[in-house]
Design an enzyme around this catalytic site. Sequence first.
Site, PDB file in Angstrom:
ATOM      1  CG  ASN A  48      68.436  19.983  77.768  1.00  0.00           C
ATOM      2  OD1 ASN A  48      68.246  20.377  76.622  1.00  0.00           O
ATOM      3  ND2 ASN A  48      69.644  19.680  78.227  1.00  0.00           N
ATOM      4  CG  HIS A 143      74.887  11.859  73.126  1.00  0.00           C
ATOM      5  ND1 HIS A 143      75.294  11.302  74.319  1.00  0.00           N
ATOM      6  CD2 HIS A 143      75.985  11.921  72.329  1.00  0.00           C
ATOM      7  CE1 HIS A 143      76.589  11.044  74.246  1.00  0.00           C
ATOM      8  NE2 HIS A 143      77.037  11.409  73.053  1.00  0.00           N
TER       9      HIS A 143
HETATM   10  C1  GRF Z   1      73.017  17.677  78.589  1.00  0.00           C
HETATM   11  O1  GRF Z   1      74.305  17.980  78.178  1.00  0.00           O
HETATM   12  C2  GRF Z   1      72.493  16.536  77.771  1.00  0.00           C
HETATM   13  O2  GRF Z   1      72.976  16.509  76.473  1.00  0.00           O
HETATM   14  C3  GRF Z   1      72.980  15.328  78.525  1.00  0.00           C
HETATM   15  O3  GRF Z   1      72.908  15.701  79.869  1.00  0.00           O
HETATM   16  C4  GRF Z   1      73.006  17.110  79.998  1.00  0.00           C
HETATM   17  C5  GRF Z   1      71.841  17.584  80.805  1.00  0.00           C
HETATM   18  O4  GRF Z   1      71.966  18.898  81.217  1.00  0.00           O
HETATM   19  N1  GRF Z   1      72.189  14.180  78.183  1.00  0.00           N
HETATM   20  P1  GRF Z   1      70.768  19.607  82.004  1.00  0.00           P
HETATM   21  O5  GRF Z   1      70.562  18.857  83.312  1.00  0.00           O
HETATM   22  O6  GRF Z   1      69.550  19.588  81.145  1.00  0.00           O
HETATM   23  O7  GRF Z   1      71.245  21.007  82.267  1.00  0.00           O
END
Ligand code: GRF
Length: 257
Positions: A48, A143
């Site tokens: 993300n 989430h």
């Molecule tokens: C994602 O699935 C988000 O929804 C949750 O943690 C995960 C983070 O993934 N809160 P990344 O580290 O951004 O790949």
Amino acid sequence: SVCCGESPEPRHEKPRLTKPVDPQKALIKRKIPMPLNIAILASGSGSNAQAMIDKAAAGVLDVNICCIVCNRPGAGVIERARKAGVTCVVLDHKEFADRESFDLAVVQTLQDHGAQLIVLAGYMRILSTAFLEAFSGRVINIHPALLPSFPGVHGGADAINYGVKVSGCTVHFVEEKVDSGPVLVQAVVPVNAGESEDELMSRIHVMEHRIYPQAIQWLAQGRIDVQGRQVHLKPGNSPRAPHDGDWLVWPPLEQGF
Ligand code: GRF
């Protein structure tokens, strides 16, 4: 009401008397509003965070990523930050006596970097009251399920195991109670018959990487107004993004996201 689009407090108020002002630069300074300073808190792979880095680099997301804070030495997000040239501060929570003292160090780091909006992206820590008071109304999270269904660390897997026919992801403001603050935007995806958990989760992640930068852009544009649990998006000038798959995002994704 939330006002993340506002400019930060001016840091240097005294006019500089020693150097003459370059009129060209002064003009640029007046015309381009200061982008929103966002800080990303992450504990894991950082996909993300990567989506935000890429959208900001592409000029689609009008923010300055002032720092990434990671609480797990060796986490993938650290290398992503290094490659992108984004400041990354690693604070290992295990080296602090308790949650309060760790959070105070994180808050100090965020304030030192001028963070105006705190973006949790796979940050596996519950925020203390002191943290939330320091950035009241300015902390958001994503989430991997459609809240209020399936909160918690295993929310994504819980939804699949329950046998739901649609799932998705939710961007929300963070309050003391976990996964419960006002909802900014949600993406819905179908659960395909026979699909594995990994397959569904990776399709949800694709949507995370679209709605999270979009939500931040709305905040950066000052288009988000919160009244109690209701989050209102003010109209903007961007057309809707093309509808390129089996998903529904509401409010609708805009061009570039
Ligand atoms: C994602 O699935 C988000 O929804 C949750 O943690 C995960 C983070 O993934 N809160 P990344 O580290 O951004 O790949």
